[in-house]
Design a protein around this motif. Sequence first.
Motif, PDB file in Angstrom:
ATOM      1  N   ALA A 273       0.825  -1.210   0.000  1.00  0.00           N
ATOM      2  CA  ALA A 273       0.000   0.000   0.000  1.00  0.00           C
ATOM      3  C   ALA A 273       0.858   1.260   0.000  1.00  0.00           C
ATOM      4  CB  ALA A 273      -0.929  -0.009   1.218  1.00  0.00           C
ATOM      5  N   LYS A 274       1.989   1.217   0.669  1.00  0.00           N
ATOM      6  CA  LYS A 274       2.837   2.398   0.795  1.00  0.00           C
ATOM      7  C   LYS A 274       3.781   2.586  -0.391  1.00  0.00           C
ATOM      8  CE  LYS A 274       6.043   4.677   4.014  1.00  0.00           C
ATOM      9  NZ  LYS A 274       6.689   4.593   5.367  1.00  0.00           N
ATOM     10  N   TYR A 275       4.288   1.472  -0.949  1.00  0.00           N
ATOM     11  CA  TYR A 275       5.422   1.611  -1.879  1.00  0.00           C
ATOM     12  C   TYR A 275       5.174   1.159  -3.321  1.00  0.00           C
ATOM     13  CZ  TYR A 275       8.423   2.584   2.148  1.00  0.00           C
ATOM     14  OH  TYR A 275       9.003   3.143   3.261  1.00  0.00           O
ATOM     15  N   LEU A 276       4.122   0.364  -3.608  1.00  0.00           N
ATOM     16  CA  LEU A 276       3.999  -0.178  -4.958  1.00  0.00           C
ATOM     17  C   LEU A 276       3.871   0.905  -6.017  1.00  0.00           C
ATOM     18  CD1 LEU A 276       3.833  -2.423  -6.999  1.00  0.00           C
ATOM     19  CD2 LEU A 276       1.397  -2.698  -6.447  1.00  0.00           C
ATOM     20  N   LYS A 277       2.978   1.868  -5.799  1.00  0.00           N
ATOM     21  CA  LYS A 277       2.793   2.914  -6.804  1.00  0.00           C
ATOM     22  C   LYS A 277       4.086   3.698  -7.027  1.00  0.00           C
ATOM     23  CE  LYS A 277      -2.186   3.493  -6.110  1.00  0.00           C
ATOM     24  NZ  LYS A 277      -3.301   4.406  -5.731  1.00  0.00           N
ATOM     25  N   SER A 342      -2.575 -11.907 -14.457  1.00  0.00           N
ATOM     26  CA  SER A 342      -3.650 -12.911 -14.512  1.00  0.00           C
ATOM     27  C   SER A 342      -4.304 -13.097 -13.152  1.00  0.00           C
ATOM     28  CB  SER A 342      -3.107 -14.249 -15.020  1.00  0.00           C
ATOM     29  OG  SER A 342      -2.251 -14.854 -14.071  1.00  0.00           O
ATOM     30  N   VAL A 343      -3.552 -12.862 -12.095  1.00  0.00           N
ATOM     31  CA  VAL A 343      -4.073 -13.008 -10.730  1.00  0.00           C
ATOM     32  C   VAL A 343      -4.927 -11.812 -10.332  1.00  0.00           C
ATOM     33  CG1 VAL A 343      -3.386 -13.050  -8.305  1.00  0.00           C
ATOM     34  CG2 VAL A 343      -2.225 -14.526  -9.940  1.00  0.00           C
ATOM     35  N   VAL A 344      -4.431 -10.618 -10.596  1.00  0.00           N
ATOM     36  CA  VAL A 344      -5.080  -9.422 -10.054  1.00  0.00           C
ATOM     37  C   VAL A 344      -6.352  -9.049 -10.811  1.00  0.00           C
ATOM     38  CG1 VAL A 344      -4.037  -7.511 -11.379  1.00  0.00           C
ATOM     39  CG2 VAL A 344      -4.395  -7.278  -8.899  1.00  0.00           C
ATOM     40  N   LEU A 345      -6.496  -9.471 -12.071  1.00  0.00           N
ATOM     41  CA  LEU A 345      -7.671  -9.087 -12.855  1.00  0.00           C
ATOM     42  C   LEU A 345      -8.978  -9.543 -12.209  1.00  0.00           C
ATOM     43  CD1 LEU A 345      -6.589  -9.710 -16.576  1.00  0.00           C
ATOM     44  CD2 LEU A 345      -7.085  -7.521 -15.472  1.00  0.00           C
ATOM     45  N   LEU A 369      -5.427  -0.567   2.393  1.00  0.00           N
ATOM     46  CA  LEU A 369      -5.255  -0.101   1.021  1.00  0.00           C
ATOM     47  C   LEU A 369      -5.848   1.291   0.777  1.00  0.00           C
ATOM     48  CD1 LEU A 369      -5.940  -3.449  -0.858  1.00  0.00           C
ATOM     49  CD2 LEU A 369      -3.733  -2.272  -0.620  1.00  0.00           C
ATOM     50  N   GLY A 370      -6.336   1.939   1.849  1.00  0.00           N
ATOM     51  CA  GLY A 370      -6.739   3.337   1.717  1.00  0.00           C
ATOM     52  C   GLY A 370      -8.202   3.651   1.893  1.00  0.00           C
ATOM     53  N   ALA A 371      -9.039   2.651   2.145  1.00  0.00           N
ATOM     54  CA  ALA A 371     -10.474   2.905   2.298  1.00  0.00           C
ATOM     55  C   ALA A 371     -10.779   3.508   3.676  1.00  0.00           C
ATOM     56  CB  ALA A 371     -11.260   1.612   2.114  1.00  0.00           C
ATOM     57  N   ASP A 372     -11.764   4.390   3.709  1.00  0.00           N
ATOM     58  CA  ASP A 372     -12.264   4.940   4.972  1.00  0.00           C
ATOM     59  C   ASP A 372     -13.398   4.036   5.447  1.00  0.00           C
ATOM     60  OD1 ASP A 372     -13.344   6.307   7.083  1.00  0.00           O
ATOM     61  OD2 ASP A 372     -13.543   8.230   6.030  1.00  0.00           O
ATOM     62  N   THR A 388     -12.170  -0.635  -3.510  1.00  0.00           N
ATOM     63  CA  THR A 388     -10.827  -0.144  -3.177  1.00  0.00           C
ATOM     64  C   THR A 388      -9.793  -0.714  -4.143  1.00  0.00           C
ATOM     65  OG1 THR A 388     -11.470  -0.019  -0.837  1.00  0.00           O
ATOM     66  CG2 THR A 388      -9.105   0.025  -1.336  1.00  0.00           C
ATOM     67  N   LEU A 389      -9.916  -1.999  -4.449  1.00  0.00           N
ATOM     68  CA  LEU A 389      -8.999  -2.629  -5.397  1.00  0.00           C
ATOM     69  C   LEU A 389      -9.156  -2.043  -6.798  1.00  0.00           C
ATOM     70  CD1 LEU A 389      -9.221  -6.328  -4.206  1.00  0.00           C
ATOM     71  CD2 LEU A 389      -7.143  -4.956  -4.311  1.00  0.00           C
ATOM     72  N   ARG A 390     -10.396  -1.812  -7.232  1.00  0.00           N
ATOM     73  CA  ARG A 390     -10.607  -1.242  -8.570  1.00  0.00           C
ATOM     74  C   ARG A 390      -9.938   0.121  -8.686  1.00  0.00           C
ATOM     75  NH1 ARG A 390     -15.914  -3.389  -7.725  1.00  0.00           N
ATOM     76  NH2 ARG A 390     -16.211  -5.280  -9.006  1.00  0.00           N
ATOM     77  N   LYS A 391     -10.070   0.929  -7.663  1.00  0.00           N
ATOM     78  CA  LYS A 391      -9.440   2.256  -7.700  1.00  0.00           C
ATOM     79  C   LYS A 391      -7.920   2.121  -7.702  1.00  0.00           C
ATOM     80  CE  LYS A 391      -9.329   6.767  -5.406  1.00  0.00           C
ATOM     81  NZ  LYS A 391      -7.870   6.916  -5.589  1.00  0.00           N
ATOM     82  N   PHE A 392      -7.403   1.231  -6.884  1.00  0.00           N
ATOM     83  CA  PHE A 392      -5.963   0.999  -6.802  1.00  0.00           C
ATOM     84  C   PHE A 392      -5.416   0.579  -8.165  1.00  0.00           C
ATOM     85  CE2 PHE A 392      -2.151  -1.434  -5.587  1.00  0.00           C
ATOM     86  CZ  PHE A 392      -1.590  -0.623  -4.606  1.00  0.00           C
TER      87      PHE A 392
END
Length: 422
Positions: A273-277, A342-345, A369-372, A388-392
Amino acid sequence: AAGRARVSRLLRQLERAACRCPSHGHTYSQMAISNIRYGEGVTKEIGMDLQNLGARRVCVMTDKNLSKLPPVNAVLNSLAKYGINFQMYDNVRVEPTDQSFLDAIQFAKKGEFDAYVAVGGGSVMDTCKAANLYAASPSSEFLDYVNAPIGKGKPVTVPLKPLIAVPTTSGTGSETTGVAIFDFKELKVKTGIASRAIKPTLGIIDPLHTLSMPERIVANSGFDVLCHALESYTALPYNERSPCPANPIDRPAYQGSNPVSDVWALHALRVVAKYLKRAIRDPEDREARANMHLASAFAGIGFGNAGVHLCHGMSYPISGLVKTYKPKDYNVDHSLVPHGLSVVLTSPAVFAFTAQIHPERHLEAAEILGADIRTARIKDAGLILADTLRKFLFDLNVDDGLAAIGYSKADIPALVKGTLPQ
């Protein structure tokens, strides 16, 4: 409650229908991981490690692309410095098949090696694990150790040679696990070998190796870490799987979520959540890339003991049935859906579904992952994590669903058929 019961019943039905082996289910938690050494430039110590092991004939495995890049050079320089005799096998296939495994196994059998070094991503490390296993058990048939129901799923009882794994991507966590995945071409599905006995002796986590990774490889590798963490944390708990095989050697490496793997999964998720982007967007961000390299190992410790579930189960036919898709930044001569992609889709749909079993864990993951979630209702946990995943993923320009990688509604029966054996 009724929805939760339905999902729980379905998962157990799938487990009974898909896997006939006696090893699934027990009420004890057990951890097994490779030793890990971390630090910039730590690869230079491999020659000393092999010297300390008394290795006289070493197999170095990698792929054609990596064989020309700094990570492999760093390994070879260390071997030369400490006078280690080696042979190189650089014919590993990206997304290996049963045939590519067999080719590497044949090389290993002929070489009569007393140690192995795998330099690369999951494809290289998994291929090297299989080569080490079958070279140590030369009379075994290939399907003997392959997971049931596709293979026989026999326990590994032969002693293997030391294997040092040097990951060059930040995704599979294969340097920590006893799992080796491949495409079984006859059935057009992925399967693998899962045994604590095949885990590497040592994983060398050198963040310098991540600096040459292109953007999409960083992204797709990171998506694998994301799903490893999410799936192992939300897997069916170890103490809800039964019966328990009396002999520990018959118990699966993938045992269900458990108190120890949960710690690693959650920590890996926080790092993602902190570093991937940051790691994707800026190749010069050494802090982000170093932390994602660690996150890959952390998530590997988690899922290597807890296991994964539907995202990975459905990903295998998505990769195995690929038609013409070729991803950006991958220098390959064949159609390929990268494993992490293939996994994340399927992840938003998966976690919208599985949340009925453990909604609190799904809400916790969404918050990381950032949701309130301060006013969230527990019954909405799945939808919140899915959104949350779709936005990410949208923020990271992920291909928009299965249609974007070449599939249509007509492919659904084949995708389902390929999923069920998992």
